[in-house]
Design an enzyme around this catalytic site. Structure first.
Site, PDB file in Angstrom:
ATOM      1  N   CYS A   5      92.603 -23.142 101.894  1.00  0.00           N
ATOM      2  CA  CYS A   5      92.053 -23.810 100.704  1.00  0.00           C
ATOM      3  C   CYS A   5      91.417 -25.158 101.043  1.00  0.00           C
ATOM      4  O   CYS A   5      92.065 -26.053 101.588  1.00  0.00           O
ATOM      5  CB  CYS A   5      93.166 -23.999  99.667  1.00  0.00           C
ATOM      6  N   CYS A   8      93.221 -28.157  99.365  1.00  0.00           N
ATOM      7  CA  CYS A   8      94.498 -28.453 100.034  1.00  0.00           C
ATOM      8  C   CYS A   8      94.228 -29.256 101.302  1.00  0.00           C
ATOM      9  O   CYS A   8      94.964 -30.190 101.622  1.00  0.00           O
ATOM     10  CB  CYS A   8      95.252 -27.167 100.378  1.00  0.00           C
ATOM     11  N   ASP A  31      82.873 -36.162  94.218  1.00  0.00           N
ATOM     12  CA  ASP A  31      82.275 -34.848  94.453  1.00  0.00           C
ATOM     13  C   ASP A  31      81.169 -34.989  95.507  1.00  0.00           C
ATOM     14  O   ASP A  31      80.375 -35.925  95.481  1.00  0.00           O
ATOM     15  CB  ASP A  31      81.700 -34.287  93.144  1.00  0.00           C
ATOM     16  N   HIS A  47      99.162 -26.630  95.385  1.00  0.00           N
ATOM     17  CA  HIS A  47      98.106 -25.639  95.166  1.00  0.00           C
ATOM     18  C   HIS A  47      98.340 -24.792  93.910  1.00  0.00           C
ATOM     19  O   HIS A  47      99.392 -24.176  93.754  1.00  0.00           O
ATOM     20  CB  HIS A  47      97.987 -24.696  96.369  1.00  0.00           C
ATOM     21  N   ASN A  86      86.478 -26.027  85.207  1.00  0.00           N
ATOM     22  CA  ASN A  86      85.844 -24.715  85.305  1.00  0.00           C
ATOM     23  C   ASN A  86      86.903 -23.714  85.771  1.00  0.00           C
ATOM     24  O   ASN A  86      87.639 -23.985  86.726  1.00  0.00           O
ATOM     25  CB  ASN A  86      84.688 -24.757  86.312  1.00  0.00           C
ATOM     26  N   THR A  94      83.988 -22.627  91.724  1.00  0.00           N
ATOM     27  CA  THR A  94      83.622 -22.221  93.086  1.00  0.00           C
ATOM     28  C   THR A  94      84.709 -22.550  94.108  1.00  0.00           C
ATOM     29  O   THR A  94      84.668 -22.042  95.223  1.00  0.00           O
ATOM     30  CB  THR A  94      82.315 -22.911  93.537  1.00  0.00           C
ATOM     31  N   HIS A  97      91.144 -24.072  93.760  1.00  0.00           N
ATOM     32  CA  HIS A  97      92.274 -25.008  93.662  1.00  0.00           C
ATOM     33  C   HIS A  97      91.993 -25.821  92.404  1.00  0.00           C
ATOM     34  O   HIS A  97      90.919 -26.455  92.310  1.00  0.00           O
ATOM     35  CB  HIS A  97      92.329 -25.889  94.916  1.00  0.00           C
ATOM     36  N   HIS A  99      91.062 -28.164  89.598  1.00  0.00           N
ATOM     37  CA  HIS A  99      90.469 -29.499  89.679  1.00  0.00           C
ATOM     38  C   HIS A  99      89.831 -29.864  88.357  1.00  0.00           C
ATOM     39  O   HIS A  99      89.243 -29.021  87.682  1.00  0.00           O
ATOM     40  CB  HIS A  99      89.437 -29.598  90.808  1.00  0.00           C
ATOM     41  N   HIS A 101      86.920 -32.157  86.751  1.00  0.00           N
ATOM     42  CA  HIS A 101      85.730 -32.980  86.996  1.00  0.00           C
ATOM     43  C   HIS A 101      85.730 -34.122  85.987  1.00  0.00           C
ATOM     44  O   HIS A 101      85.903 -33.885  84.791  1.00  0.00           O
ATOM     45  CB  HIS A 101      84.442 -32.184  86.733  1.00  0.00           C
TER      46      HIS A 101
HETATM   47  P1  5GP Z   1      83.747 -26.010  90.653  1.00  0.00           P
HETATM   48  O1  5GP Z   1      82.353 -25.480  90.860  1.00  0.00           O
HETATM   49  O2  5GP Z   1      84.765 -25.121  91.339  1.00  0.00           O
HETATM   50  O3  5GP Z   1      84.110 -26.346  89.244  1.00  0.00           O
HETATM   51  O4  5GP Z   1      83.786 -27.412  91.403  1.00  0.00           O
HETATM   52  C1  5GP Z   1      83.891 -27.539  92.767  1.00  0.00           C
HETATM   53  C2  5GP Z   1      83.244 -28.847  93.139  1.00  0.00           C
HETATM   54  O5  5GP Z   1      83.645 -29.180  94.455  1.00  0.00           O
HETATM   55  C3  5GP Z   1      81.719 -28.804  93.140  1.00  0.00           C
HETATM   56  O6  5GP Z   1      81.210 -29.748  92.197  1.00  0.00           O
HETATM   57  C4  5GP Z   1      81.339 -29.157  94.575  1.00  0.00           C
HETATM   58  O7  5GP Z   1      80.208 -29.986  94.674  1.00  0.00           O
HETATM   59  C5  5GP Z   1      82.593 -29.841  95.089  1.00  0.00           C
HETATM   60  N1  5GP Z   1      82.822 -29.678  96.518  1.00  0.00           N
HETATM   61  C6  5GP Z   1      82.682 -28.530  97.253  1.00  0.00           C
HETATM   62  N2  5GP Z   1      83.007 -28.754  98.535  1.00  0.00           N
HETATM   63  C7  5GP Z   1      83.358 -30.072  98.617  1.00  0.00           C
HETATM   64  C8  5GP Z   1      83.796 -30.908  99.701  1.00  0.00           C
HETATM   65  O8  5GP Z   1      83.929 -30.483 100.848  1.00  0.00           O
HETATM   66  N3  5GP Z   1      84.060 -32.203  99.401  1.00  0.00           N
HETATM   67  C9  5GP Z   1      83.925 -32.716  98.134  1.00  0.00           C
HETATM   68  N4  5GP Z   1      84.202 -34.008  97.961  1.00  0.00           N
HETATM   69  N5  5GP Z   1      83.522 -31.956  97.093  1.00  0.00           N
HETATM   70  C10 5GP Z   1      83.234 -30.662  97.335  1.00  0.00           C
HETATM   71 ZN    ZN Z   2      94.667 -25.570  97.447  1.00  0.00          ZN
END
Ligand code: 5GP
Ligand code: ZN
Length: 113
Positions: A5, A8, A31, A47, A86, A94, A97, A99, A101
């Protein structure tokens, strides 16, 4: 910790991130691909694949998670921001884990689409 992950690994400093705040149980970081001038992700270090994995037994942790998010949002974004969890592929999740925003610093459209 789930070995595969990404978040993680961020929580355990195995992968670098720009940390905004952290406690023993939670971490907030910028982000990597910001969608707004302020775009911060808040996670519990434990996790959970998504909010759907949260159980009754996690209510203390999750209550404190919400307070952690509030403190980060208040400090970084003031009194106007959006919180988003999301959940699932069609909602745009995407990273598997949980999260939150925190988005702020520009006018945000509603509904988000
Ligand atoms: P989701 O699309 O799952 O709601 O949000 C995942 C977020 O994680 C995305 O906005 C993406 O830009 C961010 N993200 C993906 N990989 C990384 C990373 O390696 N480091 C950081 N700081 N953010 C990441
Ligand atoms: Zn995780």
């Amino acid at each position: 910790m789930k070995e595969s992950c990404l978040f993680c690994k961020i929580a355990s400093n195995e992968i670098e991130s720009k940390v905004v705040a952290q406690t023993e149980d939670f971490i907030a970081f910028y982000d990597i691909a910001p969608e707004a001038p302020i775009h911060i992700l808040c996670i519990p270090k434990k996790h959970f694949s998504s909010i759907l994995e949260v159980q009754e037994a996690d209510k203390d942790l999750m209550g404190r998670f919400l307070l952690f998010i509030k403190e980060v949002a208040k400090k970084e974004a003031g009194d106007s921001f959006r919180l988003v969890f999301n959940t699932g592929e069609s909602a745009g999740q995407t990273v598997g884990h949980i999260h939150a925003h925190i988005l702020a610093g520009r006018n945000l459209n509603w509904p988000p689409g």
